[in-house]
Design an enzyme around this catalytic site. Structure first.
Site, PDB file in Angstrom:
ATOM      1  N   HIS A  55       0.755  -1.243  -0.020  1.00 55.18           N
ATOM      2  CA  HIS A  55       0.003  -0.044   0.076  1.00 55.18           C
ATOM      3  C   HIS A  55       0.795   1.162   0.119  1.00 55.18           C
ATOM      4  O   HIS A  55       2.184   1.225   0.016  1.00 55.18           O
ATOM      5  CB  HIS A  55      -0.912  -0.099   1.186  1.00 55.18           C
ATOM      6  CG  HIS A  55      -0.457   0.063   2.588  1.00 55.18           C
ATOM      7  ND1 HIS A  55       0.374  -1.046   3.072  1.00 55.18           N
ATOM      8  CD2 HIS A  55      -0.556   1.055   3.561  1.00 55.18           C
ATOM      9  CE1 HIS A  55       0.923  -0.909   4.251  1.00 55.18           C
ATOM     10  NE2 HIS A  55       0.254   0.541   4.440  1.00 55.18           N
ATOM     11  N   HIS A  57       1.395   3.974   2.068  1.00 50.15           N
ATOM     12  CA  HIS A  57       1.857   4.693   3.425  1.00 50.15           C
ATOM     13  C   HIS A  57       3.388   4.761   2.980  1.00 50.15           C
ATOM     14  O   HIS A  57       4.099   3.721   2.555  1.00 50.15           O
ATOM     15  CB  HIS A  57       1.653   4.230   4.501  1.00 50.15           C
ATOM     16  CG  HIS A  57       0.045   4.184   4.894  1.00 50.15           C
ATOM     17  ND1 HIS A  57      -0.589   3.611   5.923  1.00 50.15           N
ATOM     18  CD2 HIS A  57      -0.898   5.409   4.210  1.00 50.15           C
ATOM     19  CE1 HIS A  57      -2.044   4.250   5.782  1.00 50.15           C
ATOM     20  NE2 HIS A  57      -2.023   5.104   4.934  1.00 50.15           N
ATOM     21  N   ASP A  59       5.695   4.644   5.423  1.00 48.54           N
ATOM     22  CA  ASP A  59       6.655   3.514   5.815  1.00 48.54           C
ATOM     23  C   ASP A  59       6.325   1.773   5.195  1.00 48.54           C
ATOM     24  O   ASP A  59       6.743   1.052   5.910  1.00 48.54           O
ATOM     25  CB  ASP A  59       6.151   3.310   7.574  1.00 48.54           C
ATOM     26  CG  ASP A  59       4.676   2.860   7.585  1.00 48.54           C
ATOM     27  OD1 ASP A  59       3.984   3.122   6.772  1.00 48.54           O
ATOM     28  OD2 ASP A  59       4.610   2.173   8.505  1.00 48.54           O
ATOM     29  N   HIS A  60       5.801   2.127   3.983  1.00 53.39           N
ATOM     30  CA  HIS A  60       5.679   0.833   2.992  1.00 53.39           C
ATOM     31  C   HIS A  60       6.119   1.341   1.562  1.00 53.39           C
ATOM     32  O   HIS A  60       6.629   0.053   1.181  1.00 53.39           O
ATOM     33  CB  HIS A  60       4.200   0.319   3.118  1.00 53.39           C
ATOM     34  CG  HIS A  60       3.773  -0.079   4.453  1.00 53.39           C
ATOM     35  ND1 HIS A  60       3.888  -1.341   4.872  1.00 53.39           N
ATOM     36  CD2 HIS A  60       3.534   0.575   5.475  1.00 53.39           C
ATOM     37  CE1 HIS A  60       3.597  -1.653   6.035  1.00 53.39           C
ATOM     38  NE2 HIS A  60       3.274  -0.513   6.564  1.00 53.39           N
ATOM     39  N   HIS A 113      -7.728  -0.651   5.334  1.00 50.57           N
ATOM     40  CA  HIS A 113      -6.762   0.370   5.824  1.00 50.57           C
ATOM     41  C   HIS A 113      -6.245   1.461   5.119  1.00 50.57           C
ATOM     42  O   HIS A 113      -6.242   2.736   5.245  1.00 50.57           O
ATOM     43  CB  HIS A 113      -5.322  -0.520   6.297  1.00 50.57           C
ATOM     44  CG  HIS A 113      -4.188   0.168   6.769  1.00 50.57           C
ATOM     45  ND1 HIS A 113      -4.237   0.711   8.047  1.00 50.57           N
ATOM     46  CD2 HIS A 113      -3.075   0.462   6.267  1.00 50.57           C
ATOM     47  CE1 HIS A 113      -2.971   1.275   8.214  1.00 50.57           C
ATOM     48  NE2 HIS A 113      -2.085   1.174   7.169  1.00 50.57           N
ATOM     49  N   ASP A 132      -0.367  -3.936   6.313  1.00 48.56           N
ATOM     50  CA  ASP A 132      -1.003  -3.615   7.629  1.00 48.56           C
ATOM     51  C   ASP A 132      -2.306  -4.011   7.554  1.00 48.56           C
ATOM     52  O   ASP A 132      -3.355  -3.445   8.345  1.00 48.56           O
ATOM     53  CB  ASP A 132      -0.999  -1.935   7.562  1.00 48.56           C
ATOM     54  CG  ASP A 132       0.546  -1.432   7.961  1.00 48.56           C
ATOM     55  OD1 ASP A 132       1.465  -2.246   8.488  1.00 48.56           O
ATOM     56  OD2 ASP A 132       0.625  -0.206   8.001  1.00 48.56           O
ATOM     57  N   HIS A 170       4.449  -4.982  11.383  1.00 49.48           N
ATOM     58  CA  HIS A 170       4.996  -4.325  12.419  1.00 49.48           C
ATOM     59  C   HIS A 170       5.037  -5.316  13.470  1.00 49.48           C
ATOM     60  O   HIS A 170       4.326  -6.400  13.594  1.00 49.48           O
ATOM     61  CB  HIS A 170       3.835  -3.053  12.718  1.00 49.48           C
ATOM     62  CG  HIS A 170       3.915  -2.126  11.658  1.00 49.48           C
ATOM     63  ND1 HIS A 170       4.667  -0.817  11.756  1.00 49.48           N
ATOM     64  CD2 HIS A 170       2.979  -1.845  10.542  1.00 49.48           C
ATOM     65  CE1 HIS A 170       4.501  -0.058  10.861  1.00 49.48           C
ATOM     66  NE2 HIS A 170       3.601  -0.647  10.087  1.00 49.48           N
TER      67      HIS A 170
END
Length: 256
Positions: A55, A57, A59-60, A113, A132, A170
């Site tokens: 996805h 975000h 942090d991805h 999400h 996530d 995570h």
């Protein structure tokens, strides 16, 4: 045999490098920290050839461009999040396939999400990279999707073979466990899981990947269709409604 190299990065992310010794291909599952991914691949002596984003975000997908510049890799990304992902060479959706060497993977729509969130399932290796969308004893916050969409997404993950190992993005398990015990007291399988989690964390070990078979018995969000969970969590007027139960659980976790 495919190899998975798992390593911590950022504050609580896990990085994953998926390697096929036969073809010598290496896939980055998401790119939270470009420098750490490149460092870890170098230590293993692996050449990064692909990125599979789950996805948009940061942090991805935030390391996409730096890793591509360093390696010339090909980036596969979710079509539903395409406008927010840099460097994508191929956009995929539910039912599409990916490959590493001669191993095939299937793309699963797990939106909720984010609207376009996807997971990658490699049935021959009994593994799924779920980003996530699902965590050990938890699921992602519903930032963009609806409860109906997210519950349908979880249903697609629930339908995978029970031996599937879920590679979550995570290390959230201890926090998720506290809510799970609140949401589902008296669950003997959850109590046993709690003891294992405490032992693993005391030893400095990760709690993921998580086996789907165990999550089906203990993860409250996957059990929103269970009558015992519905009796406790379904809103008034929705006594046997899995979507309403899931929504109530997700709202409760958001403020727990």
């Amino acid at each position: 045999m495919l190899e998975v190299h798992q390593f911590p990065c950022l504050s609580d992310n896990y990085g994953y490098l998926l390697h096929d010794p036969a073809s010598e291909e290496t896939v980055c599952i998401d790119t939270p920290d470009a420098d750490e991914y490149l460092r870890q691949a170098g230590r293993k002596g692996w050449q990064i050839t692909q990125v599979w984003n789950t996805h948009w975000h940061p942090d991805h997908a935030g390391g996409n461009e730096a890793i591509k510049a360093a390696t010339g890799c090909r980036i596969t990304a979710p079509a539903g999040d395409a406008a927010k992902i840099a460097g994508a060479d191929r956009l995929v959706k539910q039912g599409d396939t990916v490959s590493i060497g001669d191993r095939k993977g299937t793309v699963i729509d797990v939106g909720g999400h984010t609207l376009g969130h996807i997971a990658y399932h490699l049935p021959g290796a009994a593994m799924a990279f779920v980003g996530d969308s699902l965590f050990a004893l938890g699921c992602g916050r519903m930032f963009e999707g609806t409860a109906e969409q997210f519950w349908a997404s979880l249903g697609r993950l629930k339908a995978l073979p029970p031996e599937t190992m879920l590679y979550c993005a995570h290390e959230y398990t201890e926090a998720n466990l506290k809510f799970a015990l609140h949401a589902d007291p008296g669950n003997a399988d959850l109590a046993a899981y709690a003891r294992d989690i405490a032992r693993w964390r005391e030893a400095g070990l990760p709690t993921v990947p998580a086996k789907l078979e165990r999550e089906l018995k203990t993860n409250p969000f996957l059990r929103a269709d269970d009558p015992s969970m519905q009796a406790r969590w379904a809103p008034a007027g929705h006594p046997h409604d899995a979507i309403a139960t899931f929504s109530a659980l997700r709202s409760a976790k958001d403020t727990f």
